[in-house]
Design an enzyme around this catalytic site. Sequence first.
Site, short mmCIF file in Angstrom:
data_model
loop_
_atom_site.label_atom_id
_atom_site.label_comp_id
_atom_site.label_asym_id
_atom_site.label_seq_id
_atom_site.Cartn_x
_atom_site.Cartn_y
_atom_site.Cartn_z
N LYS A 38 -2.08 -1.70 -3.56
CA LYS A 38 -2.85 -0.44 -3.57
C LYS A 38 -2.20 0.86 -3.64
O LYS A 38 -1.16 0.75 -2.95
CB LYS A 38 -3.96 -0.54 -2.43
N LYS A 94 0.81 -1.19 -0.09
CA LYS A 94 0.01 0.15 0.05
C LYS A 94 0.77 1.28 0.00
O LYS A 94 1.66 1.30 0.81
CB LYS A 94 -1.02 -0.24 1.37
#
Length: 336
Positions: free
Chosen positions: A252, A200
């Site tokens: 992400k 992320k």
Amino acid sequence: MTVLPPGSPRPRRLRATPALRRLTAEHRLDARDLVLPLFLREGASEAVPIASMPGVVQHSRDSLRAEVVRAAEAGIGGVMLFGVPTTRDAEGSGADDPDGVLNTGIRDAIAEVGDAVVVMADLCLDEFTDHGHCGVLDGAGRVDNDATLERYAAMALAQADGGAHVLGLSGMMDGQVGHVRAALDDAGRADTALLAYSAKYASAFYGPFRDAVESRLVGDRRAYQLDPANRREGLRETLLDLAEGADAVMVKPALAYLDVLADVASASDVPVWAYQVSGEYAMVEAAAANGWIDRERAVRETLLSIVRAGADAVLTYWALDVAGWLRADGGAGGAR
């Protein structure tokens, strides 16, 4: 007039008709591989539009129930729930309150659809803290990794008690997967699956999401989310989460990190998912609203690029739209 010598390769033959293109497509979209993120706003009497994400809303309890039923009827794979509480504090104490907004939403969703759709819950403190960070702060105002792990464990138990099938560990704390897994197992919750947001990144594309959860972030999250300059680090984080027992791993954002997604997909022995985040959604919607791009074609193309890079499932705010398009075109799932 024939220019190419006899027997020369002519790849265009397989692109000549829609039927040929469908038959020879290397990747396809499938509604079952899509996950719809949903926001539940505490105390809302009706759905509240999110200005920076056209078509996306903060749900009331009633509209959330209706939306998860729509998701089940559309045949999409799952929903990911986020809570928007009315009060927040330094510890994010609403996160593990059984009657808090997110845990209430989990129970509502399970009551509506049971196991027909995978009900997932965001496991992070940022929506519940008054400073907007993903963990508790120490005396110097830095996120305290190990103290945060204790809060994550409490949050995981509350979500598991609410019936969530999958918990989305999105806080990027070191050791979070192993610590939460141990807490769940010790509590007899060995069947609750963990989705690790392993790679992320500290991205500019999260802006509209912060509107959606009414974030109160002070500063930034660069001390714990990944540096956009780093590719190998994304794979390293993923391998650590796999070693700690992650049931699935996440990259992400998706579009700006397709190289990382491909790396993770080549190395992972568990499902690999990607999150098509709010900024990616908002850019396409804004361009389409101005008539600059074909909305449906752009949405399909972006999703196909994520699948092509190796994602087994994609979190996308377009999940219901795409499911409808796939029904209309007979489930071909190509770029058209």
